[in-house]
Design an enzyme around this catalytic site. Structure first.
Site, PDB file in Angstrom:
ATOM      1  CG  ASP A 111     -52.068 -59.924  65.862  1.00 20.66           C
ATOM      2  OD1 ASP A 111     -51.571 -58.949  65.006  1.00 20.66           O
ATOM      3  OD2 ASP A 111     -52.172 -60.961  65.224  1.00 20.66           O
ATOM      4  CD  GLU A 112     -46.157 -59.838  64.601  1.00 18.21           C
ATOM      5  OE1 GLU A 112     -44.878 -60.261  64.508  1.00 18.21           O
ATOM      6  OE2 GLU A 112     -46.942 -59.462  63.453  1.00 18.21           O
ATOM      7  CG  ASP A 159     -48.030 -63.303  66.742  1.00 22.27           C
ATOM      8  OD1 ASP A 159     -49.033 -62.647  66.603  1.00 22.27           O
ATOM      9  OD2 ASP A 159     -47.452 -64.025  65.732  1.00 22.27           O
TER      10      ASP A 159
END
Length: 452
Positions: free
Chosen positions: A105-106, A11
């Protein structure tokens, strides 16, 4: 459940805000809020400095401004964030063929499938190498969680924030989860959490002790049984490689409710053009056109029309969206509009009827944006006056070089001239139609990329 912590969850830390701080030296260490800046805008991401004031994602922007009036408020630059995300995802794919992105983003990564780890030591080493590679490639930091399941790996990455790594050994899940709030488990949102609280269940250990039968009675067969397993630390969901997109859509929320039917139709046509742009960029076509309308009273309506075959023709999508709009009552006002295309395919089936209609347009009829037909070039002065200088967006001046917009109004635009690898730069103000000032593409965050 695995015997080794070979499922990794990455993350990125305050991703949008961190990317803005990395590209703008004058904002480093200062509160930054990224999101919609209009009266109905919401926070997309807040930097850690802004979070100290209570600002968080999904908060109304007006509330954020009251909590942190001196923060920098910027419009998102999604193309920029996606370019960074692509770099990060490429690093993940070097670890394993099984990468499951959850957002820009993960992502989850199956380290075992990549042959890079089969025990705790190997998993930790792989996680640390990844963090170093992300920093070197993008200039940003990410937090890593390692565990024997996806659920626990995600919890571990949250504990690792910011810029850390947490490994949770398989076999310790129940001890870890027991005292935590039920909200830590996937699928327990505010409504389910409140329902459980009224039943006297507030912690994960309470869930485990309640038993499967009681949870099924409270939440239904599927949800109750799933939560009972998770409360005991069981999660056997595999890491699934990235799936193809199922739909493409765009939507806009308006600062003021729209009442004029012509304006609403114009906005729907504009959204259809944008949607087709995204559709073509993804290399797809689609059969089903979807219109979304949120009215003044927050009621949301969706209408759809399925074509005879997939298309990426802007005329076809625009006209279908227009037909759908005719079935919606917008008398009281509209606060949000959206257009989407689903039923995606990798090819286009030509719509002969739509083509025929297009060929029969009068010669003096306006040509839609995105078509291949020539348009009369707009007057240069009109084009300059219509330019919008959004806070945070990149510009380049013929004399002063690269910079970004700090703000604009009353015919003026204020620009700070600095680069990701420079110190804080100077601020200058120009007329909004200054011919030497132009929008520009973002600079890379790591200087080595600029020379490549």
């Amino acid at each position: 459940m695995r015997a080794a912590p070979t499922i990794l969850h990455l993350d990125m830390d305050a991703f949008f805000a961190a990317a803005e701080q990395a590209s703008k030296p004058s904002l480093r260490g200062k509160p930054v809020v990224v999101g919609g800046l209009g009266p109905r805008g919401v926070v997309a991401t807040a930097s850690y400095e802004a979070r100290r004031f209570g600002v968080h994602s999904a908060m109304p922007m007006g509330q954020a401004r009251r909590l942190a009036p001196n923060a920098a408020y910027l419009v998102p630059r999604f193309a920029f964030y996606r370019s960074i995300s692509d770099q990060v995802m490429e690093l993940l794919r070097r670890l394993s063929p099984l990468v499951e992105p959850l957002s820009l983003d993960e992502a989850f990564v199956d380290l075992e499938a990549g042959g890079v780890a089969d025990d705790s030591a190997g998993a930790r080493a792989a996680g640390e190498r990844l963090r170093v590679a992300i920093l070197a490639t993008t200039g940003l930091t990410g937090s890593v969680g390692l565990a024997g399941s996806k659920m626990i790996a995600k919890i571990a990455s949250e504990e690792a924030k910011p810029d850390g790594l947490v490994l949770i050994e398989p076999g310790t899940e129940r001890e870890l989860l027991g005292p935590r709030s039920v909200r830590i488990l996937p699928g327990v949102g505010p409504a389910t959490g409140e329902h459980l609280r009224r039943a006297g269940i507030t912690t994960v250990s309470d869930l485990a002790e309640a038993g499967e039968d009681e949870l099924v009675r409270l939440l239904g067969r599927a949800h109750g049984a799933s939560l009972h397993r998770m409360a005991q630390g069981y999660d056997d969901r595999p890491v699934v490689a990235e799936r193809d997109a199922k739909s493409v859509s765009v939507e806009d929320t308006f600062d003021v409710d729209l009442h004029d039917r012509v304006r609403i139709r114009t906005e729907v046509e504009r959204l259809a053009e944008r949607c087709v742009g995204r559709l073509r960029a993804s290399g797809h076509s689609g059969r089903t056109i979807v219109l979304k309308v949120r009215r003044f009273d927050f009621s949301t309506l969706t209408r759809s029309e399925t074509l005879r075959g997939p298309t990426d023709d802007p005329v076809v999508v625009r006209e279908a969206a227009g037909r759908l709009l005719e079935s919606v009552d917008t008398t009281g006002g509209v606060r949000l509009l959206g257009v989407g295309v689903s039923g995606l395919a990798d090819y286009t089936q030509e719509d002969l009827f739509a083509q025929a209609e297009a060929s029969e347009r009068p010669a003096d009829e306006a040509v839609p944006a995105g078509s291949d037909e020539p348009e009369e070039a707009p007057d240069a002065a009109t084009e300059a006056a219509e330019r919008v200088w959004a806070p945070g967006h990149d510009v380049r001046h013929a004399v002063y070089g690269a910079g970004w917009v700090q703000g604009s109004g009353v015919g003026r635009v204020t620009v700070r001239f600095e680069e990701p690898w420079s110190g804080p730069g100077r601020v200058r103000t120009f007329a909004v139609d200054d011919p030497e000032l132009e929008p520009s593409e973002p600079l890379p965050l790591v200087r080595g990329d600029a020379a490549a």
